[in-house]
Design an enzyme around this catalytic site. Structure first.
Site, PDB file in Angstrom:
ATOM      1  N   ARG A  23       0.664  -1.202  -0.105  1.00  0.00           N
ATOM      2  CA  ARG A  23      -0.018  -0.097   0.326  1.00  0.00           C
ATOM      3  C   ARG A  23       0.864   1.204  -0.006  1.00  0.00           C
ATOM      4  O   ARG A  23       0.697   2.249  -0.648  1.00  0.00           O
ATOM      5  CB  ARG A  23      -0.772  -0.098   1.346  1.00  0.00           C
ATOM      6  CG  ARG A  23      -1.915   1.079   1.221  1.00  0.00           C
ATOM      7  CD  ARG A  23      -2.985   0.588   2.157  1.00  0.00           C
ATOM      8  NE  ARG A  23      -2.505  -0.034   3.528  1.00  0.00           N
ATOM      9  CZ  ARG A  23      -2.383   0.924   4.591  1.00  0.00           C
ATOM     10  NH1 ARG A  23      -2.339   2.163   4.660  1.00  0.00           N
ATOM     11  NH2 ARG A  23      -1.560   0.430   5.652  1.00  0.00           N
ATOM     12  N   ARG A  83      10.290 -11.096  21.510  1.00  0.00           N
ATOM     13  CA  ARG A  83      11.244 -10.717  22.855  1.00  0.00           C
ATOM     14  C   ARG A  83      11.398 -11.581  23.833  1.00  0.00           C
ATOM     15  O   ARG A  83      12.535 -11.746  24.380  1.00  0.00           O
ATOM     16  CB  ARG A  83      10.221  -9.527  23.487  1.00  0.00           C
ATOM     17  CG  ARG A  83      10.313  -8.450  22.906  1.00  0.00           C
ATOM     18  CD  ARG A  83       9.474  -6.960  23.567  1.00  0.00           C
ATOM     19  NE  ARG A  83       9.363  -5.949  22.742  1.00  0.00           N
ATOM     20  CZ  ARG A  83       8.169  -5.196  22.747  1.00  0.00           C
ATOM     21  NH1 ARG A  83       7.271  -5.485  23.623  1.00  0.00           N
ATOM     22  NH2 ARG A  83       8.135  -4.129  22.186  1.00  0.00           N
ATOM     23  N   CYS A 112       8.462  -0.356  25.653  1.00  0.00           N
ATOM     24  CA  CYS A 112       8.882   1.068  25.809  1.00  0.00           C
ATOM     25  C   CYS A 112       8.917   1.332  27.657  1.00  0.00           C
ATOM     26  O   CYS A 112       9.773   1.883  28.149  1.00  0.00           O
ATOM     27  CB  CYS A 112       7.972   2.058  25.160  1.00  0.00           C
ATOM     28  SG  CYS A 112       6.129   1.555  25.343  1.00  0.00           S
ATOM     29  N   GLN A 139       0.785   6.059  30.848  1.00  0.00           N
ATOM     30  CA  GLN A 139       1.357   5.915  29.491  1.00  0.00           C
ATOM     31  C   GLN A 139       0.863   6.915  28.673  1.00  0.00           C
ATOM     32  O   GLN A 139      -0.456   7.072  28.657  1.00  0.00           O
ATOM     33  CB  GLN A 139       1.321   4.569  29.037  1.00  0.00           C
ATOM     34  CG  GLN A 139       2.044   3.548  29.808  1.00  0.00           C
ATOM     35  CD  GLN A 139       2.232   2.181  29.472  1.00  0.00           C
ATOM     36  OE1 GLN A 139       2.296   1.468  30.338  1.00  0.00           O
ATOM     37  NE2 GLN A 139       2.302   1.936  28.056  1.00  0.00           N
ATOM     38  N   GLY A 143       1.973   5.714  22.168  1.00  0.00           N
ATOM     39  CA  GLY A 143       2.630   4.448  21.962  1.00  0.00           C
ATOM     40  C   GLY A 143       1.483   3.556  21.000  1.00  0.00           C
ATOM     41  O   GLY A 143       2.176   2.514  20.610  1.00  0.00           O
ATOM     42  N   ARG A 225      -3.290   4.293  30.645  1.00  0.00           N
ATOM     43  CA  ARG A 225      -3.103   5.267  29.699  1.00  0.00           C
ATOM     44  C   ARG A 225      -3.817   6.516  29.934  1.00  0.00           C
ATOM     45  O   ARG A 225      -5.007   6.422  30.717  1.00  0.00           O
ATOM     46  CB  ARG A 225      -3.927   4.554  28.407  1.00  0.00           C
ATOM     47  CG  ARG A 225      -3.941   5.449  27.060  1.00  0.00           C
ATOM     48  CD  ARG A 225      -2.695   5.128  26.294  1.00  0.00           C
ATOM     49  NE  ARG A 225      -2.850   3.920  25.689  1.00  0.00           N
ATOM     50  CZ  ARG A 225      -1.833   3.469  25.095  1.00  0.00           C
ATOM     51  NH1 ARG A 225      -0.716   3.862  25.049  1.00  0.00           N
ATOM     52  NH2 ARG A 225      -2.057   2.142  24.655  1.00  0.00           N
ATOM     53  N   HIS A 232       6.182   8.612  28.581  1.00  0.00           N
ATOM     54  CA  HIS A 232       5.619   7.741  29.382  1.00  0.00           C
ATOM     55  C   HIS A 232       6.121   8.109  30.821  1.00  0.00           C
ATOM     56  O   HIS A 232       7.414   8.512  31.035  1.00  0.00           O
ATOM     57  CB  HIS A 232       6.051   6.180  29.214  1.00  0.00           C
ATOM     58  CG  HIS A 232       5.124   5.755  28.381  1.00  0.00           C
ATOM     59  ND1 HIS A 232       4.113   6.104  27.684  1.00  0.00           N
ATOM     60  CD2 HIS A 232       5.592   4.353  27.675  1.00  0.00           C
ATOM     61  CE1 HIS A 232       3.836   5.404  26.452  1.00  0.00           C
ATOM     62  NE2 HIS A 232       4.385   4.183  26.548  1.00  0.00           N
TER      63      HIS A 232
HETATM   64  O1  L14 Z   1       5.107  -3.744  23.447  1.00  0.00           O
HETATM   65  O2  L14 Z   1       1.384   2.017  23.986  1.00  0.00           O
HETATM   66  O3  L14 Z   1       5.891  -2.643  21.793  1.00  0.00           O
HETATM   67  O4  L14 Z   1      -0.184   0.774  23.256  1.00  0.00           O
HETATM   68  C1  L14 Z   1       3.539  -1.105  21.645  1.00  0.00           C
HETATM   69  C2  L14 Z   1       2.192  -0.394  21.791  1.00  0.00           C
HETATM   70  C3  L14 Z   1       3.740  -1.402  24.000  1.00  0.00           C
HETATM   71  C4  L14 Z   1       2.412  -0.319  24.212  1.00  0.00           C
HETATM   72  C5  L14 Z   1       4.907  -2.620  22.484  1.00  0.00           C
HETATM   73  C6  L14 Z   1       1.022   1.026  23.483  1.00  0.00           C
HETATM   74  C7  L14 Z   1       3.854  -2.123  22.750  1.00  0.00           C
HETATM   75  C8  L14 Z   1       2.255   0.483  23.168  1.00  0.00           C
END
Ligand code: L14
Length: 332
Positions: A23, A83, A112, A139, A143, A225, A232
């Protein structure tokens, strides 16, 4: 990432490829004064690539990161896809740079909220030992991406005009319910797990143990959030291996720590805040206090730009570390 690369003086960038979905293929991006055409990301796209920075969601990483590695690229992946894979190093350079020696073509960039917390706590852990962390996060919306930011702005405008806000994205796009973020606080980031913790909370718990290399560290997290654009913040309670430390001893260690800046002076109302962290690569720490009941317990407030140290900058730092450690073999 592109913005950081543009000003980077460590990586000897000979050529930059910008890959995206079909796209976006054909779009142009500016890089160091020249126009680069976005190409569709395909397995063959990674032939001749030395370092591949991935940040297009877990599904794309799962599909294409192994292909990129097969073609000889070293992948630095910004998603949660790999991870917790035992074959994949999970790296915050200030904490566990040496883990890079064990890579098998894919390196994971942590979550993050986890990155900024471990960057600030590791120097205290090295000096005094650390046995327990209890963290609550505040947060930012960025993100969750551009759509979430647009939703927050639209809702804020609607709420001020006295109109219905009609949330459709946060807290989780695919979730059954959506809640207003404007003028609110939502105690859910990512999906719920069977143990009643959210995935974001479990990422903080599991990733902290993996990065610090100690599965016995006690960690609990509550992730919330707030209607903050970027940056954050975290309220962190830690139990260290040493009781009755003075605030000064803790601040001294933090002020020597790489990538950490202390902003802590009640007399002048000095403490970190998300808006002041935006655009900066450091982790800011303040509000340091001794717990009033537990002799080895201490409280801190940790703030960082979630898009920089929490994401793009940590990825670029990993690339810097790969160069420094001699781990890049020029490919093709
Ligand atoms: O684990 O603020 O990389 O929704 C990416 C999205 C962490 C939370 C990650 C969010 C996520 C983030």
């Amino acid at each position: 990432m592109l913005h950081l690369l543009e000003n980077d003086t460590v990586l000897p960038i000979k050529q930059l490829k910008v890959l995206a979905s079909k796209r976006s293929a054909g779009k142009q991006v500016e890089f160091r004064g020249t126009s680069v055409t976005v190409e569709e990301a395909l397995p063959e796209s990674f032939k001749g690539v030395d370092i591949a920075l991935f940040s297009a969601g877990g599904a794309v990483s799962k599909e294409l990161a192994p292909e990129a590695a097969k073609h000889g690229a070293i992948v630095i992946d910004n998603t949660s896809a790999f991870r917790m894979d035992p074959e994949v190093p999970l790296v915050v350079p200030e904490v566990n740079e040496q883990a890079l020696f064990d890579h098998n073509g894919i390196i994971a960039n942590p979550n993050c909220s986890t990155i900024q917390m471990v960057a600030a706590l590791q120097p205290l852990r090295e000096k005094f030992g650390l046995s327990r962390i209890i963290v609550s996060t505040y947060q930012a919306v960025s993100g969750a991406g551009m759509t979430a930011i647009e939703e927050m702005k639209r809702e804020s405008q609607a709420a001020l005009n006295g109109e219905p806000v009609n949330p459709s994205f946060l807290p989780v796009k695919s979730g059954e319910k959506h809640y207003q973020i404007a003028f609110n606080a939502i105690p859910q980031i990512d999906k719920f797990q069977d143990n009643r913790y959210t995935f974001e909370e479990m990422k903080m718990i599991n990733e902290t143990r993996k990065i610090m290399g100690d599965a016995s560290i006690k960690v609990a997290a509550t992730c919330v959030r707030l209607p903050v654009h970027s940056g954050h913040a975290e309220s962190v309670y830690v139990e260290l291996g040493k009781a009755d430390l003075s605030v000064e001893e803790i601040l001294n260690v933090l002020s020597e720590a790489p990538g950490v800046i202390v902003e802590d002076d009640p007399a002048t109302q000095t403490y970190p805040m998300p808006i002041n962290s935006v655009g900066k690569t450091d982790v800011f720490v303040g509000r340091v206090r001794r717990d009033l009941d537990v002799a080895s317990g201490y409280h801190l407030w940790i703030v960082s730009d979630n898009l920089l140290k929490g994401a793009a900058w940590n990825s670029i730092q990993i690339a810097h570390s790969l160069i420094k450690l001699g781990l890049i073999k020029t490919n093709g």
